[in-house]
Design a protein around this motif. Structure first.
Motif, PDB file in Angstrom:
ATOM      1  N   LEU A 194     -33.202   3.217 -21.036  1.00  0.00           N
ATOM      2  CA  LEU A 194     -33.949   3.256 -22.068  1.00  0.00           C
ATOM      3  C   LEU A 194     -35.405   3.216 -21.903  1.00  0.00           C
ATOM      4  CD1 LEU A 194     -31.801   0.949 -24.339  1.00  0.00           C
ATOM      5  CD2 LEU A 194     -32.244   3.194 -24.614  1.00  0.00           C
ATOM      6  N   ASP A 195     -35.730   2.288 -20.759  1.00  0.00           N
ATOM      7  CA  ASP A 195     -37.111   2.248 -20.423  1.00  0.00           C
ATOM      8  C   ASP A 195     -37.563   3.519 -19.721  1.00  0.00           C
ATOM      9  OD1 ASP A 195     -39.491   0.687 -19.596  1.00  0.00           O
ATOM     10  OD2 ASP A 195     -39.083   1.316 -17.622  1.00  0.00           O
ATOM     11  N   ALA A 196     -36.787   4.310 -19.105  1.00  0.00           N
ATOM     12  CA  ALA A 196     -37.226   5.783 -18.579  1.00  0.00           C
ATOM     13  C   ALA A 196     -37.488   6.640 -19.915  1.00  0.00           C
ATOM     14  CB  ALA A 196     -36.028   6.262 -17.725  1.00  0.00           C
ATOM     15  N   VAL A 197     -36.428   6.517 -20.710  1.00  0.00           N
ATOM     16  CA  VAL A 197     -36.521   7.492 -21.942  1.00  0.00           C
ATOM     17  C   VAL A 197     -37.743   7.539 -22.635  1.00  0.00           C
ATOM     18  CG1 VAL A 197     -35.012   6.657 -23.441  1.00  0.00           C
ATOM     19  CG2 VAL A 197     -35.147   9.058 -23.100  1.00  0.00           C
ATOM     20  N   ALA A 198     -38.182   6.142 -22.892  1.00  0.00           N
ATOM     21  CA  ALA A 198     -39.362   5.898 -23.645  1.00  0.00           C
ATOM     22  C   ALA A 198     -40.763   6.472 -23.064  1.00  0.00           C
ATOM     23  CB  ALA A 198     -39.483   4.636 -24.139  1.00  0.00           C
ATOM     24  N   PRO A 199     -41.314   7.454 -24.069  1.00  0.00           N
ATOM     25  CA  PRO A 199     -42.770   7.863 -23.442  1.00  0.00           C
ATOM     26  C   PRO A 199     -43.609   6.849 -22.936  1.00  0.00           C
ATOM     27  CG  PRO A 199     -41.877   9.029 -25.403  1.00  0.00           C
ATOM     28  CD  PRO A 199     -41.019   7.815 -25.438  1.00  0.00           C
ATOM     29  N   ASP A 200     -43.763   5.640 -23.769  1.00  0.00           N
ATOM     30  CA  ASP A 200     -44.554   4.697 -23.302  1.00  0.00           C
ATOM     31  C   ASP A 200     -43.811   3.368 -22.575  1.00  0.00           C
ATOM     32  OD1 ASP A 200     -46.458   5.851 -24.499  1.00  0.00           O
ATOM     33  OD2 ASP A 200     -46.071   4.870 -26.469  1.00  0.00           O
ATOM     34  N   GLY A 201     -42.670   3.621 -22.092  1.00  0.00           N
ATOM     35  CA  GLY A 201     -41.706   2.634 -21.586  1.00  0.00           C
ATOM     36  C   GLY A 201     -41.268   1.538 -22.525  1.00  0.00           C
ATOM     37  N   GLY A 202     -40.455   0.800 -22.106  1.00  0.00           N
ATOM     38  CA  GLY A 202     -39.859  -0.177 -22.771  1.00  0.00           C
ATOM     39  C   GLY A 202     -38.326   0.012 -23.607  1.00  0.00           C
ATOM     40  N   ILE A 203     -37.752  -1.096 -23.544  1.00  0.00           N
ATOM     41  CA  ILE A 203     -36.223  -1.111 -23.827  1.00  0.00           C
ATOM     42  C   ILE A 203     -36.042  -0.708 -25.380  1.00  0.00           C
ATOM     43  CG2 ILE A 203     -34.206  -2.247 -24.298  1.00  0.00           C
ATOM     44  CD1 ILE A 203     -34.783  -3.671 -21.747  1.00  0.00           C
ATOM     45  N   ILE A 204     -36.896  -1.401 -26.173  1.00  0.00           N
ATOM     46  CA  ILE A 204     -36.880  -1.260 -27.728  1.00  0.00           C
ATOM     47  C   ILE A 204     -37.407   0.136 -28.120  1.00  0.00           C
ATOM     48  CG2 ILE A 204     -37.848  -2.158 -30.056  1.00  0.00           C
ATOM     49  CD1 ILE A 204     -35.850  -3.891 -28.635  1.00  0.00           C
ATOM     50  N   ASN A 205     -38.584   0.446 -27.273  1.00  0.00           N
ATOM     51  CA  ASN A 205     -39.350   1.880 -27.438  1.00  0.00           C
ATOM     52  C   ASN A 205     -38.194   3.045 -27.275  1.00  0.00           C
ATOM     53  OD1 ASN A 205     -41.624   0.949 -28.428  1.00  0.00           O
ATOM     54  ND2 ASN A 205     -42.606   0.874 -26.211  1.00  0.00           N
ATOM     55  N   GLY A 206     -37.392   2.773 -26.088  1.00  0.00           N
ATOM     56  CA  GLY A 206     -36.263   3.726 -25.498  1.00  0.00           C
ATOM     57  C   GLY A 206     -35.370   3.679 -26.713  1.00  0.00           C
ATOM     58  N   LEU A 207     -34.864   2.728 -27.416  1.00  0.00           N
ATOM     59  CA  LEU A 207     -33.786   2.973 -28.606  1.00  0.00           C
ATOM     60  C   LEU A 207     -34.332   3.746 -29.745  1.00  0.00           C
ATOM     61  CD1 LEU A 207     -32.277  -0.830 -28.481  1.00  0.00           C
ATOM     62  CD2 LEU A 207     -30.923   1.565 -28.276  1.00  0.00           C
ATOM     63  N   LYS A 208     -35.792   3.174 -30.108  1.00  0.00           N
ATOM     64  CA  LYS A 208     -36.226   4.020 -31.318  1.00  0.00           C
ATOM     65  C   LYS A 208     -36.443   5.400 -31.091  1.00  0.00           C
ATOM     66  CE  LYS A 208     -39.025  -0.166 -32.802  1.00  0.00           C
ATOM     67  NZ  LYS A 208     -40.500  -0.571 -33.007  1.00  0.00           N
ATOM     68  N   HIS A 209     -36.940   5.697 -29.662  1.00  0.00           N
ATOM     69  CA  HIS A 209     -37.102   7.262 -29.299  1.00  0.00           C
ATOM     70  C   HIS A 209     -35.576   7.940 -29.322  1.00  0.00           C
ATOM     71  CE1 HIS A 209     -38.827  10.562 -27.310  1.00  0.00           C
ATOM     72  NE2 HIS A 209     -37.817  10.531 -26.384  1.00  0.00           N
ATOM     73  N   ILE A 210     -34.791   7.631 -28.885  1.00  0.00           N
ATOM     74  CA  ILE A 210     -33.605   8.333 -28.607  1.00  0.00           C
ATOM     75  C   ILE A 210     -32.845   8.362 -30.131  1.00  0.00           C
ATOM     76  CG2 ILE A 210     -32.847   7.977 -26.515  1.00  0.00           C
ATOM     77  CD1 ILE A 210     -30.763   5.776 -27.319  1.00  0.00           C
ATOM     78  N   TYR A 211     -33.087   7.413 -30.964  1.00  0.00           N
ATOM     79  CA  TYR A 211     -32.568   7.467 -32.332  1.00  0.00           C
ATOM     80  C   TYR A 211     -33.472   8.552 -33.192  1.00  0.00           C
ATOM     81  CZ  TYR A 211     -31.017   5.850 -37.012  1.00  0.00           C
ATOM     82  OH  TYR A 211     -30.631   5.894 -38.190  1.00  0.00           O
ATOM     83  N   ALA A 212     -34.853   8.560 -32.946  1.00  0.00           N
ATOM     84  CA  ALA A 212     -35.825   9.444 -33.525  1.00  0.00           C
ATOM     85  C   ALA A 212     -35.687  11.129 -33.022  1.00  0.00           C
ATOM     86  CB  ALA A 212     -37.090   9.194 -33.199  1.00  0.00           C
TER      87      ALA A 212
END
Length: 560
Positions: free
Chosen positions: A207-225
């Motif tokens: 999740l940290d890797a997939v988020a453009p700005d890093g972060g686990i929560i950001n990763g969850l938001k990113h894949i959901y979007a």
């Protein structure tokens, strides 16, 4: 990124600790003789937290770590129904099945059939389960586990397959055959901690890797979007197409997942599967067993986040904007025939993202899932053969020592057979899928027999035997239809889960009709007495059940 020295150190340390714990907890005092209750039911001394941990460790294997990650890659969160619906199923088992099983003092599930129906039906089912454990469960776990290790530790070309199969088998046998259920259950406590920790490490890193700005929560938001369609729990026909071209709805047919055949699969697996239910029979008390069931249900809610979400992350990383094309795929996802290998999602993430040291922890978690399942299956195979075949038919006057020895020998023979068959599964993949699917042909009939035996006093032995025998042609009717061997108009096409539900209902109707005719409406002599207070549960279980049902309701409402 391959294994570093630190990874090998972590992995070897894990193996030493597990074998050490297994042998230590199963040690005996000088001159003490281990009884069958000690060996097969851990002396009926397991606390709730050990029962809950052991249930999950026995259940989670390479099939979840690898297979469910691949399904998450292919169809998304909908595959999590197998886990979240299982949490509710566990509560049903704890409240309505366990009180009867423990009151009867059972060692094995076939033993219940003998007490409720007949020795003949018990023997038939005992032989079926022994064959199922050896030829399907043990072999599949060995093969899938070894294949995963070959992909992660080697090149994925099968060069490490045989050695991985042998090592996994020896590892599981090293403590489980000597120590029995005590060794299995107590090592499972360690294994499940490692299993969840290793799974969470992979999820957090992904999740940290997939988020453009890093972060686990950001990763969850990113894949959901990016891929909101991957977060739908209820699939409509034709709504989502698997990358290999198959219809996803056929495996997870819309609302039928919630109200249909998945209940048949779950109730059969969690309520009447020896290698699952055996640790609940080894509890200090019924209340302790029920609390263990509730603990396992809580753990079940976590599993999709450590096995399904990584698969969705792998999809997003290989399908920018949600469009998956072969040309965009990482090399690890391309199969020999040029198609997309969905099941490589978890190995690809581990190989490409998990750093040295942590990779050893993650692979140890995978090995823990595999080995704990193998150990549980070996112990249950030994238990059924010894208690339901050896003692009643081969040596009725067998001593406690002889039965324990027989259990160990049975485990060795079962493992040798599985070792011989497992390497062949790669060459017989279609035949193996055939075996797996047709195992589901018999489970609805067996479930109907157990439900009738537990809760309907008029069910007779003749009704149960005729019902379970007729369930096979009923189930095969659906196999012959448009999705099977014939396009004739008299056959219908239904998702496999719906087939299971209809087969179970029709089998139950057969049992009712035959039993009514035979007994003339009178209760059977071996009927279960459902006494007042039998299904009362402790306060801790009731509170846990309420919380779990609220959480499951929220999850399905949110991810509808």
């Amino acid at each position: 990124m391959k294994f570093a020295f630190l990874d090998y150190f972590v992995f070897i340390s894990y193996a030493i600790v597990i074998v050490g714990v297994g042998l230590w907890v199963s040690r005996k005092k000088k001159g003490e003789e281990r009884s069958t209750e000690d060996y097969f039911l851990a002396g009926k001394s397991l606390p709730w937290w050990a029962i809950g941990a052991s249930l999950i460790a026995a259940n989670i294997s390479a099939e979840q770590f690898i297979g469910m990650s691949g399904s998450g890659f292919a169809i998304g969160l909908a595959i999590a129904s197998y886990e979240w619906m299982a949490a509710i199923t566990l509560l049903i088992v704890g409240k309505y099945f366990l009180p009867i099983f423990i009151k009867k003092g059972l060692y094995t599930i076939p033993e219940f059939i003998e007490k409720r129906f007949s020795t003949e039906l018990k023997t038939i089912l005992a032989i079926f389960w022994i064959a199922l454990f050896i030829f399907v469960n043990l072999t599949s776990v060995l093969y899938l586990g070894a294949k995963a290790l070959d992909t992660i530790l080697g090149t994925g070309d099968g060069s490490l397959l045989i050695i991985s199969i042998i090592c996994l088998a020896v590892f599981a046998a090293g403590y489980s055959l000597w120590g029995g259920l005590s060794a299995v259950a107590w090592t499972d406590v360690v294994q499940v901690v490692l299993l969840i920790a290793g799974g969470l490490v992979t999820t957090f890193i992904a999740l940290d890797a997939v988020a453009p700005d890093g972060g686990i929560i950001n990763g969850l938001k990113h894949i959901y979007a990016v891929v909101p369609e991957k977060f739908s729990m209820i699939l409509s026909k034709g709504e989502i197409i698997k990358p290999d071209g198959g219809d996803a709805w056929f495996d997870l047919p819309g609302l039928s997942v919630v109200i249909g055949g998945l209940w048949v699969a779950n109730l059969y697996y969690w309520g009447f599967n020896q290698y699952i239910i055996q640790r609940t029979l080894a509890a200090k008390s019924l209340a302790e067993s029920q609390k263990g069931i509730a603990f396992a249900a809580f753990l079940k809610l976590i599993i999709p986040f450590i096995v399904v979400v990584p698969g969705i992350v792998a999809y997003v990383l290989n399908a920018p904007g949600g469009d998956l094309e072969i040309g965009n795929m990482a090399p690890g996802f391309i199969a020999e025939d040029g198609s997309i290998a969905n099941d490589n999602a978890a190995p690809w993430l581990i190989n490409t993202m998990v750093p040295a040291g942590l990779k050893g922890l993650v692979v140890a978690a995978l090995a823990a899932a595999i080995v704990s399942s193998l150990a549980s299956m070996l112990n249950s195979t030994s238990t059924i053969f010894t208690m339901d075949i050896f003692k009643p038919y081969i040596k009725p006057d067998a001593s406690q020592k002889q039965m324990v020895t027989t259990g160990r020998v049975t485990g060795v023979i079962a493992l040798i057979i599985a070792l011989i068959i497992a390497p062949q599964l790669g060459n017989l993949s279609q035949a193996f899928q055939f075996i797996q699917e047709y195992t589901g042909v018999v489970s609805p009939g067996i479930l109907a027999v157990f439900l009738a035996g537990l809760f309907w006093k008029k069910a007779t032995n003749k009704g149960a035997i005729i019902g379970v025998l007729l369930s096979i042609p009923i189930a095969m009717y659906f196999k012959i239809g448009p999705n099977g061997w014939s396009d004739a108009a008299i056959f219908v096409s239904l998702p496999f889960m719906n087939q299971m539900m209809i087969t179970c209902i029709l089998t139950f109707i057969v049992i009712v009709l035959v039993s009514q005719i035979q007994s003339n409406g009178k209760a059977d002599d071996k009927a279960i007495e459902l006494t007042p207070g039998l299904f009362n549960t402790p306060k801790a279980f009731n509170i846990s059940a309420f919380v779990i049902m609220i959480i499951c309701s929220f999850l399905y409402a949110f991810f509808w």
